[in-house]
Design an enzyme around this catalytic site. Structure first.
Site, PDB file in Angstrom:
ATOM      1  N   CYS A 102       2.652  25.438  30.910  1.00  0.00           N
ATOM      2  CA  CYS A 102       1.668  25.674  31.966  1.00  0.00           C
ATOM      3  C   CYS A 102       0.510  26.519  31.446  1.00  0.00           C
ATOM      4  O   CYS A 102      -0.652  26.237  31.738  1.00  0.00           O
ATOM      5  CB  CYS A 102       2.345  26.359  33.153  1.00  0.00           C
ATOM      6  SG  CYS A 102       1.245  26.613  34.551  1.00  0.00           S
ATOM      7  N   CYS A 195       7.154  28.432  37.199  1.00  0.00           N
ATOM      8  CA  CYS A 195       5.709  28.566  37.173  1.00  0.00           C
ATOM      9  C   CYS A 195       5.058  27.724  38.272  1.00  0.00           C
ATOM     10  O   CYS A 195       5.219  26.501  38.305  1.00  0.00           O
ATOM     11  CB  CYS A 195       5.196  28.124  35.795  1.00  0.00           C
ATOM     12  SG  CYS A 195       3.423  28.191  35.600  1.00  0.00           S
TER      13      CYS A 195
END
Length: 354
Positions: A102, A195
């Site tokens: 991410c 995330c």
């Protein structure tokens, strides 16, 4: 004649860390604006977007600081570049690390590009890490919160465009600053979990995307000692949630056979099958130049692990061969190994085999 300070886009998540980052930069005289990323599409039982509360908090912080803010939706890109690989890893029996991907693909690539397009010269995030004047990635001052492990894919060219305003602070100081300045997020609980997806009951969540198939827990000798809910639910070294009866020491996951849907378990936290003295990593990424080998340094094979003495034996193409002075417990394929020297993050890679 004073030099004009650069314009900074602050990645505001609705949390206290990013809020204090914006406050610090505002007080330093930077021209700043907030940028809120929506990377996960989901609604609650009432039909309200789960990201709406975070966006409300961002709006309140920006109002207090008297700065503008923008929103951007990267949900499709997050699905394609992060979440699909995350699911592929679990379905294959591995334990991937979505935070690293991410940061690489979303926060410090798409977000950076969007911020620059909106007129920013730099971006700032609430990560606990530091950047040296020569653009080395350094551990945070608060080692208990250090996030450099998740940032090793950022090279020095990216770091030239990045600020970590709270990297020099202890977490307690960040909370105190937020309270003293009456930030709306001052008492907000820290986000945990995956995330941009957040904290949730992991097995039911994963079962929405991967069909679980029951199978057996077996010893290394092949003796069946229990039934599991689905091999992909379990990670190496895991103890909790196995629900294996019988006497003796606690059971731990030692390895998995996804084709046969078997989870191999051993008794005792110090069982030799749980330890490895070397590994091969691939998908290497270096903050600066690739180091010369052999190199004696430190490494982590999981977040929050203490630095472990190792030798980066050699690098061949996209693979690194690493040996450890002391055997490492539960080294897990698809997790990251990150290399350090005296608090400087050199880079890292994805663990492929042990």
């Amino acid at each position: 004649m004073s030099l004009k300070k650069p314009t900074v886009a602050v990645a505001l998540s609705g949390g206290v860390d990013s809020s204090v980052s914006a406050l610090i930069l505002k007080k330093m005289g930077f021209k700043i604006f907030g940028l809120f990323m929506k990377n996960w599409e989901e609604t609650d039982a009432s039909g309200r977007c789960l990201a709406a509360q975070d966006l409300d908090d961002v709006a309140r912080v920006c109002s207090l600081l008297k700065i503008p803010y923008h929103t951007v939706n990267f949900a499709q890109e997050y699905q394609e570049k992060v979440f699909k690989l995350f699911l592929k890893g679990y379905a294959s029996g591995y334990t991937p690390n979505p935070d690293v991907l991410c940061n690489k693909e979303i926060k410090f690539k798409l977000f950076l590009e969007k911020a620059l397009a909106l007129g920013a010269d730099l971006i700032a995030t609430g990560h606990y890490a530091r950047i040296s004047p020569s653009y080395q990635l350094l551990k945070a001052a608060d080692l208990s919160k250090d996030q450099s492990y998740f940032l090793y894919t950022l090279n020095c060219q990216v770091l030239k465009k990045v600020l970590f305003p709270i990297g020099h602070l202890e977490k307690t100081a960040v909370r105190r600053i937020a309270l003293e300045n009456q930030l709306p997020t001052a008492l907000k609980k820290d986000s945990t979990g995956l995330c941009f997806i957040g904290e949730r009951a992991f097995r039911p969540f994963l079962a929405q995307f991967i069909q679980p198939k029951k199978g057996f827990f077996v010893t290394l000798e092949g003796k069946i000692v229990g039934e599991h809910e689905g091999a992909f639910f379990y990670t190496l070294g895991q103890r909790e949630g196995l629900k294996i009866g019988g006497g003796g020491q606690a059971w731990f996951v030692a390895k998995k056979d996804m084709e046969k849907n078997l989870v191999f378990v051993v008794q005792g936290a110090d069982h030799p099958a749980l330890f490895s003295s070397s590994l091969i990593a691939s998908d290497l990424s270096w903050v600066g130049a690739q180091p010369a080998t052999p190199l004696t340094c430190q490494a982590k094979v999981r977040y929050r692990q203490e630095d472990q003495l190792c030798i980066l034996e050699k690098i061949e193409g996209s693979k690194a061969y690493v040996s450890f002075t002391s055997p490492q417990r539960a080294v897990t394929p698809w997790q990251s190994i990150v290399f350090y020297q005296d608090g400087v993050c050199l880079g890292g890679g994805t663990i492929k085999s042990v």
